[in-house]
Enzyme design. Structure first.
Site, PDB file in Angstrom:
ATOM      1  N   SER A 140      47.170  49.614  35.102  1.00 48.55           N
ATOM      2  CA  SER A 140      46.425  50.862  35.355  1.00 48.55           C
ATOM      3  C   SER A 140      47.330  51.913  36.001  1.00 48.55           C
ATOM      4  O   SER A 140      47.189  52.216  37.181  1.00 48.55           O
ATOM      5  CB  SER A 140      45.184  50.583  36.213  1.00 48.55           C
ATOM      6  OG  SER A 140      45.457  49.778  37.328  1.00 48.55           O
ATOM      7  N   LYS A 163      50.772  40.866  40.020  1.00 45.33           N
ATOM      8  CA  LYS A 163      49.330  41.134  40.113  1.00 45.33           C
ATOM      9  C   LYS A 163      48.495  39.898  39.773  1.00 45.33           C
ATOM     10  O   LYS A 163      47.642  39.480  40.558  1.00 45.33           O
ATOM     11  CB  LYS A 163      48.934  42.276  39.164  1.00 45.33           C
ATOM     12  CG  LYS A 163      49.589  43.604  39.436  1.00 45.33           C
ATOM     13  CD  LYS A 163      49.125  44.665  38.455  1.00 45.33           C
ATOM     14  CE  LYS A 163      49.441  44.332  37.007  1.00 45.33           C
ATOM     15  NZ  LYS A 163      50.900  44.175  36.730  1.00 45.33           N
TER      16      LYS A 163
END
Length: 208
Positions: free
Chosen positions: A114, A46
């Protein structure tokens, strides 16, 4: 015990509308604001992809800000742990910050595990239609474990880290992400181009 504080609302606190608004700030930057929300397992790539994309956007003259999960934990969310409730509060705070940054006309890149769909939906709901772009960094768990850049999976497997996403805590993969990146097969350059193509298609940026 969760350290999350309950929200406090005061009827005497009202939103103040300023003369210099979001549209003005966006027009002056010649871009449309948005939040690119990178989600995926620890070690999925990410932050790496988000950082490379920010570099590419800077070269195009875009105005950006990168919010990174680890960095936010050093300041804005340093009082939070990793219980489900604290994770939710962590994302809520980040979502509110990202919203303020889009009001400033910025393209915001957020790199956070998340793990829960409800968390990500919470942030999506904060923003106008089309301003939340979910980027699923779809990297298999076994690949993330092989990479294990911080040695976290090894500790999690040894029971040293409780509630670790992908091992002892669930990860709910996006069902309809706007962008899906497969970092186990493609190159960083290819993934950045995939993101840029989506931003161009949406009119968020323009090539010079």
């Amino acid at each position: 015990m969760s350290s999350v504080r309950q929200p406090h609302h005061d009827e005497n606190v009202v939103w103040h509308k300023h003369n210099i608004d979001k549209q003005y700030r966006s027009d002056s930057k010649q871009q449309k604001p948005c939040v690119l929300w990178f989600t995926g397992l620890s070690g999925s790539g990410k932050s790496t992809v988000a950082g490379a994309l920010e570099n590419a956007l800077a070269e195009l003259g875009a105005h950006t800000y990168l919010l990174d999960g680890d960095n936010v934990r050093h300041g804005l969310c340093r009082d939070l742990g990793f219980s489900d409730e604290d994770r939710k509060e962590n994302i809520r705070r980040v979502g509110e910050v990202a919203k303020l940054m889009t009001d400033a006309g910025l393209i915001v890149l957020s790199a956070f595990i998340s793990p829960f769909r409800a968390e990500r939906q919470l942030v999506r709901d904060l923003l106008p239609e089309g301003e939340f772009i979910e980027v699923f960094v779809d990297t298999p768990l076994e690949v993330c474990e092989q990479r294990d850049p911080k040695g976290l999976y090894q500790k999690a497997r040894a029971g040293e880290i409780p509630a670790f996403t992908g091992i002892s805590s669930p990860y709910e993969a996006p069902e309809n992400a706007e962008i899906r990146l497969q970092t186990a097969t493609g190159s960083i350059d290819e993934q950045v181009e995939q993101c840029l193509a989506e931003l161009l298609k949406r009119g968020i940026i323009k090539r010079g």
